[in-house]
Motif scaffolding. Sequence first.
Motif, PDB file in Angstrom:
ATOM      1  N   THR A 259       0.840  -1.192   0.000  1.00  0.00           N
ATOM      2  CA  THR A 259       0.000   0.000   0.000  1.00  0.00           C
ATOM      3  C   THR A 259       0.874   1.241   0.000  1.00  0.00           C
ATOM      4  O   THR A 259       1.851   1.317   0.744  1.00  0.00           O
ATOM      5  N   LEU A 260       0.528   2.193  -0.852  1.00  0.00           N
ATOM      6  CA  LEU A 260       1.246   3.458  -0.957  1.00  0.00           C
ATOM      7  C   LEU A 260       0.298   4.605  -0.646  1.00  0.00           C
ATOM      8  O   LEU A 260      -0.902   4.506  -0.901  1.00  0.00           O
ATOM      9  N   GLU A 261       0.836   5.699  -0.115  1.00  0.00           N
ATOM     10  CA  GLU A 261       0.084   6.937   0.060  1.00  0.00           C
ATOM     11  C   GLU A 261       0.700   7.959  -0.895  1.00  0.00           C
ATOM     12  O   GLU A 261       1.822   8.399  -0.693  1.00  0.00           O
ATOM     13  N   LEU A 262      -0.018   8.283  -1.960  1.00  0.00           N
ATOM     14  CA  LEU A 262       0.493   9.216  -2.963  1.00  0.00           C
ATOM     15  C   LEU A 262      -0.518  10.318  -3.204  1.00  0.00           C
ATOM     16  O   LEU A 262      -1.724  10.056  -3.286  1.00  0.00           O
ATOM     17  N   ASP A 263      -0.045  11.554  -3.334  1.00  0.00           N
ATOM     18  CA  ASP A 263      -0.929  12.625  -3.758  1.00  0.00           C
ATOM     19  C   ASP A 263      -0.866  12.719  -5.285  1.00  0.00           C
ATOM     20  O   ASP A 263      -0.114  11.997  -5.934  1.00  0.00           O
ATOM     21  N   LYS A 264      -1.666  13.593  -5.842  1.00  0.00           N
ATOM     22  CA  LYS A 264      -1.784  13.678  -7.291  1.00  0.00           C
ATOM     23  C   LYS A 264      -0.463  14.060  -7.962  1.00  0.00           C
ATOM     24  O   LYS A 264      -0.083  13.484  -8.974  1.00  0.00           O
ATOM     25  N   ALA A 265       0.251  15.014  -7.370  1.00  0.00           N
ATOM     26  CA  ALA A 265       1.514  15.457  -7.969  1.00  0.00           C
ATOM     27  C   ALA A 265       2.554  14.340  -7.944  1.00  0.00           C
ATOM     28  O   ALA A 265       3.273  14.132  -8.922  1.00  0.00           O
TER      29      ALA A 265
END
Length: 156
Positions: free
Chosen positions: A64-70
Amino acid sequence: MEGSQTSYQPHSMNTSVSSRNIVRRNTDGNATNSIQGPGFPGRKKRGHGSRSWIEIDQYGNSKTLELDKAALMRYCSLPARDLRLLDPLFIYPSAILGREKAIVVNLEQIRCIITADEVILMNSLDGCVVQYKSELCKRIQNSRDQAGNDITYLCR
């Protein structure tokens, strides 16, 4: 009856508005005033921050990763307009976009980005997403076991 009504005092309105005024300096040093909206002091609301994604690598392992749009745009070399297709707040018709370094897939509940080395699946508690993730991991592992380590993965 007209004498019993309270009169409207516009100066009270101006005081509350002026208490939210912000003075900002431009690059040339000139001051500009702007009014903040209620609930968003000094910032424009942009996006939803980080989202949870599931990365499935070429061996069928998932994390599982936590990524924002950028970060996702840089990670997958995709423009922002292609990521709009994956936004769960918008309902787009099912679509598959082929780009130079990735394939963007939106098929009802399944929203993912396929690259040459991995699949990045939007994390959701939906049963379809959980079932798709487990099936994809199982199929990748089985195909690697049958073909050995020289298997080409998805887009290569």
